[in-house]
Design a protein around this motif. Structure first.
Motif, PDB file in Angstrom:
ATOM      1  N   ARG A  97      20.274   5.454  -5.318  1.00  0.00           N
ATOM      2  CA  ARG A  97      20.252   5.676  -6.765  1.00  0.00           C
ATOM      3  C   ARG A  97      18.915   5.290  -7.387  1.00  0.00           C
ATOM      4  N   HIS A  98      18.057   4.651  -6.581  1.00  0.00           N
ATOM      5  CA  HIS A  98      16.770   4.196  -7.108  1.00  0.00           C
ATOM      6  C   HIS A  98      15.631   4.651  -6.192  1.00  0.00           C
ATOM      7  N   ASN A  99      15.585   5.924  -5.947  1.00  0.00           N
ATOM      8  CA  ASN A  99      14.512   6.463  -5.109  1.00  0.00           C
ATOM      9  C   ASN A  99      13.174   6.517  -5.839  1.00  0.00           C
ATOM     10  N   LEU A 100      13.196   6.559  -7.152  1.00  0.00           N
ATOM     11  CA  LEU A 100      11.958   6.671  -7.920  1.00  0.00           C
ATOM     12  C   LEU A 100      11.603   5.331  -8.545  1.00  0.00           C
ATOM     13  N   ASP A 101      10.362   4.924  -8.387  1.00  0.00           N
ATOM     14  CA  ASP A 101       9.869   3.624  -8.847  1.00  0.00           C
ATOM     15  C   ASP A 101       9.279   3.760 -10.245  1.00  0.00           C
ATOM     16  N   ASP A 102       9.866   3.071 -11.205  1.00  0.00           N
ATOM     17  CA  ASP A 102       9.354   3.115 -12.578  1.00  0.00           C
ATOM     18  C   ASP A 102       8.837   1.757 -13.040  1.00  0.00           C
ATOM     19  N   THR A 103       8.511   0.861 -12.089  1.00  0.00           N
ATOM     20  CA  THR A 103       8.083  -0.492 -12.461  1.00  0.00           C
ATOM     21  C   THR A 103       6.609  -0.574 -12.846  1.00  0.00           C
ATOM     22  N   ASN A 104       5.812   0.402 -12.436  1.00  0.00           N
ATOM     23  CA  ASN A 104       4.360   0.392 -12.680  1.00  0.00           C
ATOM     24  C   ASN A 104       3.699  -0.839 -12.063  1.00  0.00           C
ATOM     25  N   LEU A 105       4.161  -1.249 -10.902  1.00  0.00           N
ATOM     26  CA  LEU A 105       3.574  -2.375 -10.186  1.00  0.00           C
ATOM     27  C   LEU A 105       2.805  -1.870  -8.967  1.00  0.00           C
ATOM     28  N   GLY A 106       1.821  -2.639  -8.542  1.00  0.00           N
ATOM     29  CA  GLY A 106       1.090  -2.330  -7.322  1.00  0.00           C
ATOM     30  C   GLY A 106      -0.295  -1.765  -7.575  1.00  0.00           C
ATOM     31  N   LYS A 107      -1.197  -2.059  -6.656  1.00  0.00           N
ATOM     32  CA  LYS A 107      -2.550  -1.503  -6.708  1.00  0.00           C
ATOM     33  C   LYS A 107      -2.558  -0.066  -6.221  1.00  0.00           C
ATOM     34  N   TYR A 108      -1.601   0.243  -5.323  1.00  0.00           N
ATOM     35  CA  TYR A 108      -1.439   1.598  -4.785  1.00  0.00           C
ATOM     36  C   TYR A 108      -0.029   2.090  -5.106  1.00  0.00           C
ATOM     37  N   TYR A 109       0.151   3.404  -4.954  1.00  0.00           N
ATOM     38  CA  TYR A 109       1.423   4.034  -5.291  1.00  0.00           C
ATOM     39  C   TYR A 109       1.507   5.322  -4.490  1.00  0.00           C
ATOM     40  N   PHE A 110       2.677   5.618  -3.932  1.00  0.00           N
ATOM     41  CA  PHE A 110       2.791   6.888  -3.220  1.00  0.00           C
ATOM     42  C   PHE A 110       4.047   7.636  -3.635  1.00  0.00           C
ATOM     43  N   GLY A 328       5.023  -5.820  -1.751  1.00  0.00           N
ATOM     44  CA  GLY A 328       5.579  -4.690  -1.033  1.00  0.00           C
ATOM     45  C   GLY A 328       5.271  -4.648   0.441  1.00  0.00           C
ATOM     46  N   LEU A 329       4.567  -5.657   0.978  1.00  0.00           N
ATOM     47  CA  LEU A 329       4.221  -5.673   2.403  1.00  0.00           C
ATOM     48  C   LEU A 329       4.984  -6.781   3.118  1.00  0.00           C
ATOM     49  N   TYR A 330       4.623  -8.038   2.895  1.00  0.00           N
ATOM     50  CA  TYR A 330       5.332  -9.180   3.464  1.00  0.00           C
ATOM     51  C   TYR A 330       4.807 -10.444   2.809  1.00  0.00           C
ATOM     52  N   SER A 331       5.504 -11.544   3.031  1.00  0.00           N
ATOM     53  CA  SER A 331       4.996 -12.871   2.678  1.00  0.00           C
ATOM     54  C   SER A 331       5.113 -13.752   3.909  1.00  0.00           C
ATOM     55  N   THR A 332       4.350 -14.857   3.930  1.00  0.00           N
ATOM     56  CA  THR A 332       4.312 -15.735   5.095  1.00  0.00           C
ATOM     57  C   THR A 332       4.367 -17.191   4.653  1.00  0.00           C
ATOM     58  N   VAL A 333       4.779 -18.049   5.580  1.00  0.00           N
ATOM     59  CA  VAL A 333       4.773 -19.486   5.321  1.00  0.00           C
ATOM     60  C   VAL A 333       4.743 -20.214   6.660  1.00  0.00           C
ATOM     61  N   ALA A 334       4.025 -21.332   6.700  1.00  0.00           N
ATOM     62  CA  ALA A 334       4.073 -22.232   7.854  1.00  0.00           C
ATOM     63  C   ALA A 334       5.365 -23.038   7.742  1.00  0.00           C
ATOM     64  N   GLY A 349       7.324 -14.649  -4.288  1.00  0.00           N
ATOM     65  CA  GLY A 349       7.133 -14.087  -5.624  1.00  0.00           C
ATOM     66  C   GLY A 349       6.033 -13.039  -5.654  1.00  0.00           C
ATOM     67  N   HIS A 350       4.929 -13.274  -4.887  1.00  0.00           N
ATOM     68  CA  HIS A 350       3.878 -12.254  -4.766  1.00  0.00           C
ATOM     69  C   HIS A 350       4.438 -10.984  -4.134  1.00  0.00           C
ATOM     70  N   HIS A 351       5.137 -11.169  -3.025  1.00  0.00           N
ATOM     71  CA  HIS A 351       5.621 -10.036  -2.234  1.00  0.00           C
ATOM     72  C   HIS A 351       6.735  -9.267  -2.929  1.00  0.00           C
ATOM     73  N   PHE A 352       7.698  -9.970  -3.467  1.00  0.00           N
ATOM     74  CA  PHE A 352       8.905  -9.355  -4.011  1.00  0.00           C
ATOM     75  C   PHE A 352       8.687  -8.786  -5.412  1.00  0.00           C
ATOM     76  N   ALA A 353       7.994  -9.510  -6.259  1.00  0.00           N
ATOM     77  CA  ALA A 353       7.901  -9.135  -7.672  1.00  0.00           C
ATOM     78  C   ALA A 353       6.486  -8.777  -8.123  1.00  0.00           C
ATOM     79  N   GLY A 354       5.511  -8.850  -7.224  1.00  0.00           N
ATOM     80  CA  GLY A 354       4.148  -8.518  -7.625  1.00  0.00           C
ATOM     81  C   GLY A 354       3.539  -9.539  -8.568  1.00  0.00           C
ATOM     82  N   LEU A 355       3.974 -10.794  -8.509  1.00  0.00           N
ATOM     83  CA  LEU A 355       3.447 -11.826  -9.400  1.00  0.00           C
ATOM     84  C   LEU A 355       2.051 -12.254  -8.955  1.00  0.00           C
TER      85      LEU A 355
END
Length: 450
Positions: A97-110, A328-334, A349-355
């Motif tokens: 139901r959410h195939n189209l992204d309307d968040t306007n987040l990200g440096k790139y978009y496809f 939109g890629l991944y996050s990491t932690v030791a 927060g960076h990965h999930f919400a683009g903060l």
């Protein structure tokens, strides 16, 4: 779709529509007919089950298609080239139901566009390793190539993949496109062996109805796999004890996967440590000692494809402070760092919400862009106060009280960062570094205000 078996009196009629995905519009137009006289020998319940089964077969989620490509360039220019197209082993995990992204987040978009109608079938914004690297000093001196991937529901007819990037005014402009024909004989449909057992860490519902988070382990030996599961559950408890994730816990599925590493721990080039681990995670990304990334996108994707995922957290089996997060890629932690609970949530927060980061004196691997309004939702250049992103939450303007002692904070923070850098370069024990960080945290409060 394979033809389903038919019982007496049941027929399935379907016809392909324009390339589309389930939920967004019918993947196939499907009608199920049955002859009541012919079905008399079957019980009403059996007939109901049979019709439901046929409906599920006709409306099954599409497979997951992945387009791997190479992203090459420097600080001034970039180019793209196709690597391969892969059909991953699992169905598409996203919400149809959410195939189209309307968040306007990200440096790139496809966008995935139907070739016959030019209709957009799927779209997503994202950030990338190249997108950070191009802002570093190294990018001003040489070219580099990074592997990247785009994932989307597998179409039934030819589509055009259009990749866009923000221009200096933050508008998306096309930078590359490629045609994908799902009947292409060179699409990789092979079935590689699974890299390990998929753990169901938290199941709240069907992947199509939930956010699917995958926890990957790197630097854990076969004997340390129980430790990976324990680390994953410990840090998940932290995440889902933190708002807003605490209130939305039931909206998530969480999966775990940890291919065993030949050696314990991950690479740390600044101290001469190099590991050949399944995911290729490493400290010192872009020369920042604490920045953990993997630059091996092929390995990352080949491992992750065995679990449903929309978001990924990589647990690095290490005690030294570190982590990272790319939208939109991944996050990491030791995982064993004293600060892992904080870093896990922060980087997610960076990965999930683009903060964006909200500090201005801490060392980062990238350089700030020119003064344009950032796309990240939690920061602003305040070019036009009337367009403040969170203006609905702000009342009448008020001065900061008490004012920030900015210059003193800047001087003290720089001294702290230089001390941390020396500690890492001298490979001081993690406990000693953590103790110094705790001391800085205790002293910090009094410097912030007058």
């Amino acid at each position: 779709h394979p033809k389903p078996a038919r019982a007496p009196g049941v027929s399935v009629r379907s016809r392909a529509t324009a390339a589309s995905f389930p939920g967004e519009s019918p993947f196939r137009e499907c009608r199920i007919h049955y002859n009541s006289a012919a079905m008399k020998p079957l019980s009403k319940f059996s007939a109901f089950v049979l019709v439901c089964l046929l409906s599920v077969l006709a409306w099954a989620a599409p497979q997951t298609m992945r387009l791997d490509y190479y992203h090459t360039g420097n600080a001034e220019r970039e180019m793209f080239s196709l690597d391969r197209i892969v059909l991953e082993p699992l169905p598409w995990p996203g919400d149809p139901r959410h195939n189209l992204d309307d968040t306007n987040l990200g440096k790139y978009y496809f966008e995935v566009r139907d070739r016959a109608t030019n209709r957009v079938l799927y779209s997503r914004g994202f950030a990338s390793v190249f997108g950070e690297w191009e802002t570093t000093d190294e990018a001003k001196q040489l070219n580099r190539t990074f592997s990247e991937s785009l994932r989307f529901p597998a179409p039934q007819a030819p589509v055009q993949i259009v990749l866009m990037k923000r221009d200096p005014n933050n508008a998306f402009r096309e930078v590359w496109s490629v045609i994908v024909d799902p009947k292409d004989i060179f699409i990789d449909t092979s079935h590689p062996p699974a890299p390990g057992r998929v753990l169901e860490l938290m199941k709240s519902g069907d992947p199509a109805d939930k956010v699917d988070l995958l926890i990957l382990g790197d630097g854990y030996t076969a004997a340390e796999l129980p430790k990976f599961e324990k680390d994953a559950r410990r840090l998940l408890d932290v995440l889902f004890s933190t708002s807003p994730f605490k209130e939305r816990r039931s909206d998530f599925n969480v999966w775990g996967l940890c291919p065993p590493s030949p050696e314990s721990g991950i690479s740390r080039p600044s101290t001469g440590i190099h590991r050949r681990n399944p995911l290729g995670s490493t400290y010192d990304a872009f020369g920042s000692e604490r920045y953990i990334l993997t630059f091996d996108n092929h390995a990352f994707r080949e491992i992750a494809q065995f679990a449903p995922y929309e978001f990924v957290e990589i647990l690095a089996n290490g005690k030294t402070y570190g982590g990272g997060g790319i939208f939109g890629l991944y996050s990491t932690v030791a995982a064993d760092s004293l600060w892992a609970p904080y870093v896990f949530v922060h980087e997610f927060g960076h990965h999930f919400a683009g903060l964006a980061d909200e500090y201005y004196t801490s060392d980062v691997a990238y350089e700030a862009s020119k003064r344009v309004e950032p796309w990240e939702p939690n920061v602003t250049a305040l070019l036009d106060p009337k367009l403040l992103k969170w203006r609905g939450l702000v009342g009448a303007p008020a001065p900061l009280s008490p004012p920030l002692r900015k210059e003193e904070v800047r001087t003290e923070d720089r001294a702290n960062h230089n001390r941390r850098r020396r500690n890492r370069q001298e490979d001081r024990p993690a406990d000693e570094v953590d103790a110094a960080l705790r001391g800085e945290q205790q002293d910090d409060g009094g410097l912030r205000v007058s």
